[in-house]
Write a protein that holds these residues in place. Structure first.
Motif, PDB file in Angstrom:
ATOM      1  N   ARG A   1      -4.160   4.817   1.162  1.00  0.00           N
ATOM      2  CA  ARG A   1      -4.919   4.188   0.084  1.00  0.00           C
ATOM      3  C   ARG A   1      -5.879   5.187  -0.562  1.00  0.00           C
ATOM      4  O   ARG A   1      -6.052   5.213  -1.782  1.00  0.00           O
ATOM      5  N   LEU A   2      -6.505   6.028   0.259  1.00  0.00           N
ATOM      6  CA  LEU A   2      -7.416   7.051  -0.249  1.00  0.00           C
ATOM      7  C   LEU A   2      -6.680   8.022  -1.164  1.00  0.00           C
ATOM      8  O   LEU A   2      -7.177   8.386  -2.244  1.00  0.00           O
ATOM      9  N   LEU A   3      -5.491   8.455  -0.753  1.00  0.00           N
ATOM     10  CA  LEU A   3      -4.716   9.399  -1.548  1.00  0.00           C
ATOM     11  C   LEU A   3      -4.235   8.787  -2.855  1.00  0.00           C
ATOM     12  O   LEU A   3      -4.181   9.452  -3.885  1.00  0.00           O
TER      13      LEU A   3
ATOM     14  N   ARG B   1       0.120  25.598  -0.543  1.00  0.00           N
ATOM     15  CA  ARG B   1      -0.039  26.452  -1.722  1.00  0.00           C
ATOM     16  C   ARG B   1       0.085  25.724  -3.050  1.00  0.00           C
ATOM     17  O   ARG B   1      -0.358  26.226  -4.081  1.00  0.00           O
ATOM     18  N   PHE B   2       0.673  24.535  -3.057  1.00  0.00           N
ATOM     19  CA  PHE B   2       0.914  23.858  -4.320  1.00  0.00           C
ATOM     20  C   PHE B   2      -0.238  22.907  -4.652  1.00  0.00           C
ATOM     21  O   PHE B   2      -0.929  22.410  -3.747  1.00  0.00           O
ATOM     22  N   PRO B   3      -0.439  22.622  -5.932  1.00  0.00           N
ATOM     23  CA  PRO B   3      -1.565  21.771  -6.341  1.00  0.00           C
ATOM     24  C   PRO B   3      -1.589  20.417  -5.636  1.00  0.00           C
ATOM     25  O   PRO B   3      -2.648  19.960  -5.196  1.00  0.00           O
ATOM     26  N   ILE B   4      -0.439  19.773  -5.506  1.00  0.00           N
ATOM     27  CA  ILE B   4      -0.404  18.452  -4.874  1.00  0.00           C
ATOM     28  C   ILE B   4      -0.804  18.540  -3.408  1.00  0.00           C
ATOM     29  O   ILE B   4      -1.431  17.622  -2.862  1.00  0.00           O
ATOM     30  N   GLN B   5      -0.478  19.647  -2.762  1.00  0.00           N
ATOM     31  CA  GLN B   5      -0.849  19.841  -1.357  1.00  0.00           C
ATOM     32  C   GLN B   5      -2.349  20.070  -1.212  1.00  0.00           C
ATOM     33  O   GLN B   5      -2.997  19.487  -0.337  1.00  0.00           O
ATOM     34  N   LYS B   6      -2.905  20.927  -2.060  1.00  0.00           N
ATOM     35  CA  LYS B   6      -4.336  21.231  -1.974  1.00  0.00           C
ATOM     36  C   LYS B   6      -5.175  19.993  -2.283  1.00  0.00           C
ATOM     37  O   LYS B   6      -6.186  19.736  -1.625  1.00  0.00           O
ATOM     38  N   PHE B   7      -4.731  19.234  -3.276  1.00  0.00           N
ATOM     39  CA  PHE B   7      -5.427  17.997  -3.634  1.00  0.00           C
ATOM     40  C   PHE B   7      -5.404  17.009  -2.461  1.00  0.00           C
ATOM     41  O   PHE B   7      -6.437  16.455  -2.076  1.00  0.00           O
ATOM     42  N   SER B   8      -4.232  16.822  -1.874  1.00  0.00           N
ATOM     43  CA  SER B   8      -4.101  15.858  -0.768  1.00  0.00           C
ATOM     44  C   SER B   8      -4.853  16.339   0.471  1.00  0.00           C
ATOM     45  O   SER B   8      -5.476  15.538   1.179  1.00  0.00           O
ATOM     46  N   GLN B   9      -4.802  17.636   0.741  1.00  0.00           N
ATOM     47  CA  GLN B   9      -5.498  18.162   1.915  1.00  0.00           C
ATOM     48  C   GLN B   9      -7.010  17.968   1.800  1.00  0.00           C
ATOM     49  O   GLN B   9      -7.679  17.620   2.784  1.00  0.00           O
ATOM     50  N   SER B  10      -7.547  18.175   0.607  1.00  0.00           N
ATOM     51  CA  SER B  10      -8.993  18.004   0.423  1.00  0.00           C
ATOM     52  C   SER B  10      -9.421  16.566   0.689  1.00  0.00           C
ATOM     53  O   SER B  10     -10.510  16.323   1.227  1.00  0.00           O
ATOM     54  N   LEU B  11      -8.570  15.612   0.337  1.00  0.00           N
ATOM     55  CA  LEU B  11      -8.893  14.212   0.606  1.00  0.00           C
ATOM     56  C   LEU B  11      -8.717  13.867   2.080  1.00  0.00           C
ATOM     57  O   LEU B  11      -9.481  13.078   2.641  1.00  0.00           O
ATOM     58  N   MET B  12      -7.698  14.445   2.712  1.00  0.00           N
ATOM     59  CA  MET B  12      -7.487  14.197   4.137  1.00  0.00           C
ATOM     60  C   MET B  12      -8.668  14.661   4.977  1.00  0.00           C
ATOM     61  O   MET B  12      -8.990  14.061   6.013  1.00  0.00           O
ATOM     62  N   GLU B  13      -9.336  15.729   4.535  1.00  0.00           N
ATOM     63  CA  GLU B  13     -10.473  16.248   5.285  1.00  0.00           C
ATOM     64  C   GLU B  13     -11.645  15.273   5.305  1.00  0.00           C
ATOM     65  O   GLU B  13     -12.516  15.359   6.172  1.00  0.00           O
ATOM     66  N   ARG B  14     -11.663  14.352   4.359  1.00  0.00           N
ATOM     67  CA  ARG B  14     -12.715  13.319   4.354  1.00  0.00           C
ATOM     68  C   ARG B  14     -12.446  12.237   5.403  1.00  0.00           C
ATOM     69  O   ARG B  14     -13.326  11.453   5.723  1.00  0.00           O
TER      70      ARG B  14
ATOM     71  N   GLU C   1       0.831  -1.212   0.000  1.00  0.00           N
ATOM     72  CA  GLU C   1       0.000   0.000   0.000  1.00  0.00           C
ATOM     73  C   GLU C   1       0.861   1.255   0.000  1.00  0.00           C
ATOM     74  O   GLU C   1       0.554   2.241  -0.688  1.00  0.00           O
ATOM     75  N   ILE C   2       1.943   1.243   0.767  1.00  0.00           N
ATOM     76  CA  ILE C   2       2.837   2.411   0.807  1.00  0.00           C
ATOM     77  C   ILE C   2       3.517   2.601  -0.545  1.00  0.00           C
ATOM     78  O   ILE C   2       3.667   3.731  -1.030  1.00  0.00           O
ATOM     79  N   LEU C   3       3.924   1.507  -1.174  1.00  0.00           N
ATOM     80  CA  LEU C   3       4.549   1.601  -2.495  1.00  0.00           C
ATOM     81  C   LEU C   3       3.590   2.193  -3.524  1.00  0.00           C
ATOM     82  O   LEU C   3       3.989   3.025  -4.355  1.00  0.00           O
ATOM     83  N   SER C   4       2.327   1.804  -3.465  1.00  0.00           N
ATOM     84  CA  SER C   4       1.331   2.358  -4.391  1.00  0.00           C
ATOM     85  C   SER C   4       1.160   3.859  -4.160  1.00  0.00           C
ATOM     86  O   SER C   4       1.065   4.645  -5.115  1.00  0.00           O
ATOM     87  N   PHE C   5       1.120   4.251  -2.898  1.00  0.00           N
ATOM     88  CA  PHE C   5       0.999   5.672  -2.563  1.00  0.00           C
ATOM     89  C   PHE C   5       2.201   6.460  -3.084  1.00  0.00           C
ATOM     90  O   PHE C   5       2.048   7.534  -3.689  1.00  0.00           O
ATOM     91  N   LEU C   6       3.398   5.932  -2.847  1.00  0.00           N
ATOM     92  CA  LEU C   6       4.610   6.630  -3.277  1.00  0.00           C
ATOM     93  C   LEU C   6       4.671   6.757  -4.795  1.00  0.00           C
ATOM     94  O   LEU C   6       5.029   7.818  -5.329  1.00  0.00           O
TER      95      LEU C   6
END
Length: 556
Positions: free
Chosen positions: A456-458, A387-400, A312-317
């Protein structure tokens, strides 16, 4: 293995101390020879037969430098590491030698600063170690290649122990020293603590865990200071969010011999010139190469990932590497100018130190105190912007998927943004050092949350990740280019009707990409072309935008 054994008769304690200082001074004057003759190169001897102390101290007064052949350097640097280790372990020895030096019948051999904690002598030894280790273009290349930790290189041994390494990192002179010297010190410490870093290697030694934790705390403080230094000059923010006034720390120049400091400055300037003239271009990788080398790096160092959730970690990375490489950012890391080499090397070495110490400290995570120290050390990352796209995308998913463990999530968001910037720089060692921090954070997140649900969500949130993954196959199978692209012209030409001619055009295009010859590439692009790269979500239409994108890839 170098062992330095000194037997001292109490009756001759003062004289023996002066003799030691003379040996250390001679070692501090060693330089790498440039076309030196054999006799001069091997004239580095220090004979002591009990004569009057002033006689052999007078010898130093007329001594400017001693030169060594390259073949001698490993032995001398190993000897320096032994001396540095002893000086770090025995604070009383440093104090004793400083007192003896102050009573010298001639000029003191080493500079004294009352606020330096008797570390001045040791820092001169470190300066010599640095000067001999990174003495030219070849040595600088080797140093840059070691700034990304690799499991295959973890067997290299250092004469420094873990406790002395911690003391070296935390000595009061270190923060004011030149950044390239700081990078050298940080990389030395990172190498020391990387021994036995495999996830399968467990340790129950509380002293070791305490050292790893202390070094991790220091790495976070030094990292936040360095990131702040890129914006401000006078004060830096520490890991607790307060400000540290640099004027309260002993300056490097006040603790080091002026001649030594000047030579060090000249050496760093020469290394900067090497970097800006050709080395940066040599280390630059186009995006496709960088993605592949990053994927390979993760696989090579899979041993540091928690075995219970490795897939799972490898898929995320894998997904985050692709997304970071894809992002278009409004900010760049500095890579031009006299300070760029120092800034980049210090950043990469701090990332390596942070990842190694975190991974090692997590081996004691079953102790609640260990976790509390780690969590307390990383609270500073809430001060960094999202401020970066990857951060905003990941943060929006973390809020779920809310949790009380916000510190490690914010740290992960920060380093995902940094990873995106590192990809923009095109420097493989910088990208890999950042990836290693994220690998360590994955272990922390899984331990904290008790599952891999967040990772896994990310990794599975965006269906484009599947097409991106398939595009990697194209990288490996492409027979003419390491950068799989399509440049299609809607206008017909005589040559386009012939497969052989079309193949020649494609080959020329790929050759231009690989040789970074922009003029050759532009000549092959039609005005109404469609430029498609399989790792991007959409193609680029038109010669102007395609040329602009290719130019950014070749010359970021």
């Amino acid at each position: 293995m170098v062992t330095l054994t000194i037997c001292v008769d109490q009756q001759h304690l003062l004289e023996s101390g002066r003799f030691l200082l003379l040996v250390f001074k001679k070692l501090s004057l060693l330089e790498v020879a440039e076309n030196a003759d054999f006799e001069r190169t091997f004239s580095c001897q220090c004979m002591h037969s009990g004569e009057i102390a002033s006689d052999y101290f007078a010898e130093v007064a007329s001594l400017s430098s001693l030169e060594l052949f390259d073949t001698c350097i490993p032995s001398i640097t190993a000897l320096l590491e032994v001396i540095i280790d002893e000086l770090l372990v025995h604070g009383q020895l440093r104090k004793y030698l400083q007192i003896i030096d102050s009573f010298s019948p001639n000029k003191c051999l080493f500079k004294v600063n009352a606020n330096s904690g008797n570390f001045g002598l040791m820092m001169e030894m470190i300066c010599s170690h640095f000067s001999l280790s990174i003495s030219g273009e070849v040595a600088l290349k080797q140093f840059l290649n070691t700034l990304a930790w690799a499991h295959s290189n973890s067997s290299t041994s250092s004469a420094l122990g873990i406790i002395p390494a911690k003391t070296l990192l935390q000595n009061p002179i270190m923060p004011s020293s030149p950044k390239l010297l700081q990078a050298h010190i940080v990389s030395l410490v990172a190498d020391v603590i990387s021994v036995g870093i495999n996830h399968e290697t467990r340790t129950t030694d509380p002293m070791l865990i305490d050292c790893y934790l202390s070094i991790f705390e220091s790495s976070v403080i030094l990292y936040t200071q360095h990131m702040s230094d890129l914006k401000t000059e006078n004060c830096t923010a520490d890991a607790r969010g307060s400000l540290v006034d640099k004027s309260l720390q002993p300056s490097f120049e006040s603790c080091i011999d002026s001649g030594k400091s000047e030579k060090l400055s000249q050496m760093i300037t020469a290394l900067n010139n090497l970097w800006n003239s050709n080395l940066r271009r040599e280390f630059f990788e186009i995006e496709s190469e960088l993605i592949l080398s990053s994927m390979d790096y993760v696989q090579q160092n899979v041993c540091i990932i928690d075995t219970t959730c490795r897939d799972e970690i490898l898929s995320f990375l894998k997904y985050m590497i692709l997304r970071a490489a894809n992002d278009v950012n409004d900010m760049k890391l500095p890579h031009d100018g006299d300070t760029s080499l120092q800034d980049i090397c210090l950043l990469a070495s701090l990332l390596m130190l942070m990842s190694n110490s975190l991974i090692q400290a997590l081996k004691g995570i079953s102790n609640l105190k260990v976790y509390d120290i780690i969590a307390g050390s990383i609270t500073c990352f809430k001060e960094f912007n999202i401020r970066f796209p990857i951060q905003k995308f990941s943060q929006s998913l973390m809020e779920r998927n809310p949790t009380s463990h916000t510190e490690s999530r914010l740290m992960l968001l920060h380093f995902l943004g940094l990873l995106s910037l590192c990809f923009d720089s095109g420097l493989g060692f910088l990208v890999k050092s950042c990836i290693l921090v994220i690998m360590g954070l994955c272990n922390l997140l899984v331990t904290e949350e008790g599952s891999v649900d967040l990772l896994r969500l990310l990794a599975e949130a965006d269906p484009r990740s599947l097409s991106m993954e398939r595009s990697l196959t194209v990288y490996k199978e492409a027979f003419v280019c390491r950068y799989p692209s399509q440049v299609v012209s809607s206008s017909s030409s005589p040559s386009s009707s012939l497969d052989s001619s079309a193949s020649d055009v494609v080959r020329k295009f790929y050759d231009g990409i690989n040789s970074r010859n922009l003029s050759t590439v532009v000549d092959l692009i039609a005005q109404d072309c469609v430029y498609e790269n399989l790792v991007f979500p959409q193609p680029f239409v038109g010669r102007k935008v395609s040329t602009y994108r290719i130019n950014n890839l070749l010359f970021p």
